[in-house]
Design a protein around this motif. Sequence first.
Motif, PDB file in Angstrom:
ATOM      1  N   LEU A 322       0.798  -1.226   0.000  1.00 39.61           N
ATOM      2  CA  LEU A 322       0.000   0.000   0.000  1.00 39.61           C
ATOM      3  C   LEU A 322       0.834   1.281   0.000  1.00 39.61           C
ATOM      4  CD1 LEU A 322      -2.835  -0.955   2.535  1.00 39.61           C
ATOM      5  CD2 LEU A 322      -2.821  -1.182   0.042  1.00 39.61           C
ATOM      6  N   TYR A 323       2.085   1.177   0.334  1.00 39.10           N
ATOM      7  CA  TYR A 323       2.925   2.382   0.373  1.00 39.10           C
ATOM      8  C   TYR A 323       3.158   2.920  -1.036  1.00 39.10           C
ATOM      9  CZ  TYR A 323       7.089   5.302   0.919  1.00 39.10           C
ATOM     10  OH  TYR A 323       7.986   6.328   0.877  1.00 39.10           O
ATOM     11  N   VAL A 324       2.995   4.228  -1.175  1.00 35.70           N
ATOM     12  CA  VAL A 324       3.260   4.897  -2.443  1.00 35.70           C
ATOM     13  C   VAL A 324       4.748   5.251  -2.481  1.00 35.70           C
ATOM     14  CG1 VAL A 324       2.748   6.865  -3.907  1.00 35.70           C
ATOM     15  CG2 VAL A 324       0.935   5.839  -2.515  1.00 35.70           C
ATOM     16  N   SER A 327       6.777   8.606  -1.357  1.00 30.32           N
ATOM     17  CA  SER A 327       5.816   9.540  -0.761  1.00 30.32           C
ATOM     18  C   SER A 327       6.187   9.890   0.679  1.00 30.32           C
ATOM     19  CB  SER A 327       4.404   8.941  -0.789  1.00 30.32           C
ATOM     20  OG  SER A 327       4.325   7.828   0.083  1.00 30.32           O
ATOM     21  N   LYS A 331       0.044   7.288   5.364  1.00 28.41           N
ATOM     22  CA  LYS A 331      -1.394   7.557   5.444  1.00 28.41           C
ATOM     23  C   LYS A 331      -2.243   6.531   4.697  1.00 28.41           C
ATOM     24  CE  LYS A 331      -4.830  11.237   5.211  1.00 28.41           C
ATOM     25  NZ  LYS A 331      -5.097  12.666   4.908  1.00 28.41           N
ATOM     26  N   PRO A 332      -1.840   6.052   3.494  1.00 30.97           N
ATOM     27  CA  PRO A 332      -2.670   5.016   2.845  1.00 30.97           C
ATOM     28  C   PRO A 332      -2.838   3.772   3.706  1.00 30.97           C
ATOM     29  CG  PRO A 332      -1.115   5.957   1.280  1.00 30.97           C
ATOM     30  CD  PRO A 332      -0.727   6.489   2.614  1.00 30.97           C
ATOM     31  N   ILE A 335      -5.381   4.694   6.494  1.00 30.67           N
ATOM     32  CA  ILE A 335      -6.758   4.745   5.986  1.00 30.67           C
ATOM     33  C   ILE A 335      -7.296   3.327   5.792  1.00 30.67           C
ATOM     34  CG2 ILE A 335      -8.173   5.393   3.992  1.00 30.67           C
ATOM     35  CD1 ILE A 335      -6.366   7.859   3.690  1.00 30.67           C
ATOM     36  N   PHE A 336      -6.471   2.471   5.210  1.00 34.32           N
ATOM     37  CA  PHE A 336      -6.899   1.085   5.005  1.00 34.32           C
ATOM     38  C   PHE A 336      -7.245   0.424   6.339  1.00 34.32           C
ATOM     39  CE2 PHE A 336      -6.107  -3.451   4.892  1.00 34.32           C
ATOM     40  CZ  PHE A 336      -6.791  -3.855   3.758  1.00 34.32           C
TER      41      PHE A 336
END
Length: 592
Positions: A322-324, A327, A331-332, A335-336
Amino acid sequence: MLAVDLDKAVLRRLRCGGVGASRKSLLLVAVGISVAALFLSLFPSSTSRVSDLFSAADSHNELFLSSSAPPPPLVTLPASTTQGEEHLIFLSPSGSPGPAAAPPRFPPSPSPIGVFDALAIYLDEFDLKEPPLEDAVGIRADYYFFFMALRENRNGFLIRASHLQLVLAPSPTPVVNFAAAEANSSNTDGKAKSFAPEPPRRPSIKIPSFSPKTTDRQLVYAKKEIANASPVFNDPDLHAPLFLNVSMFKRSYELMEKILKVYIYGDGPRPLFHTPELGGIYASEGWFMKLMEGSKKFVTKDPEKAHLFYMPFSSRQLRANLYVPDSHSNKPLSIFLRNYINMISAKYPFWNRTRGADHFFAGCHDWATYITRLHGELRDNAIKVVCNADVSEGVFIRGKDVSLPETYIRNPKRPQRGIGGRPSSKRSILAFFAGHMHGRVRPILIGFWKGRDPDMRIYEVLPEEVAAKMSYAQHMKSSKFCICPMGYEVNSPRIVESIYFECVPVIIADHFVLPFEEVLDWRVFSVVVAEKDIQNLKDILLGIGAEQYRIMQMNVKKLQKHFLWNARPKEYDLFHMTLHSVWYNRLNQIDL
């Protein structure tokens, strides 16, 4: 409009739910229509806004809303007149109570979704903030609803009237007052009484009293038994000097094996869930997941028998998937995880019973602690079993959360390969460290001690010419003390490596909660040095006499079995010690 938005929000959040697609759609549509109709009939002027006052108080789906609309008339409901009898109030799509002849009862849905859960999702979807949960008495509200056991029906909902009392009353500054309802509600004719508070009395709601569950009584029993544990002498399986109180630990461990049942949620997509990673620096969370899900002794398929609820997601897999890239934001992942908790709390009733206090997860990635921050109950109430046990940041809570030992497993098929070391008399190196320059502490250590003293073998990455003569592992096996400074975070796999190689660990990490500190006495097998005392490190180590060191090194060897992963768990090993800490810290939260 409210019904449309609500239905869309619920559908978006519960797309991964466990019910069939057609049945789920019908259920969610019924929820949306019924809630909208109920709200429109009771609050004709509130369709333009939904209150930001929303709280989940106790475990019985309680909803607080605030509206500028004038209060509707007082509603009273029939109470049960016979022991065990329940009156069922039928809420039709129009939102009004149905006929006295209630429709037939239906068995509970496998994953019931009540008005409370649907609105929780709706409010979260549109970023309406929840009020503090700590002080339900101080929540302002004009209308108070108390819902219990909302069940699915083809034409509406069935509500147990014996568990519902609705109190509506105007007030210039209305405040929930749970204590005031008791006197007003008493009567002698067995019928529900209308509440008409006299000014300046404030409206109140009565919460029904329920008997403690069997599982709660078992936890209370266990806590009392541990406090009054019989003395233990010369136990062949436990080296008493390692423990703060070996008698209490042994009794607690026995009760855990006898009583404890854990329910594991089956929800969640792979590889984020149910996919243990058994090698590398984050292997502890994977080994715990593997052994927990494979346990026949502790796992139950009946959640009503569970004392604890395990959420089997992997912080390492969340980071990997999930990590961008670039970035520098988690936060992603947050949120998940927030959405996952919202999903299981809507799909199942178990989270809401304790606000998550009997739920736990295990994560060894540095971010495992931080990614709980977007869900207040997950952050504050659930038990976090994490390697990054740092109390300075206000997220890890000592006495509730668990410090998970970080283990670097190089060969998952042989996790104990290479374990062992030389006896104390044949350890010629006073202190050893080699590693990358992560964080604030290691550069200070290198600055003071690199190349300055032959007794202090302090390196950055181990030089090739040194490694050619003696490997990293051989250095640890030949050193009296192994230096374990924090890196980017307070935890370090060197602590467990030191134990594996029978080298006394020297821990330099202010604010680090040591693994199993609630039962182990770290003073007898390790040295903890404050970061400010790094310059005095050699003097501190030389201050430990030969006999004292011999005892400490022997204790490290005795401690070793408590920090080992076994393909098939063994008594008092790392799996059992970790689970015991979850059990023990859960008991800490029980009020006798």
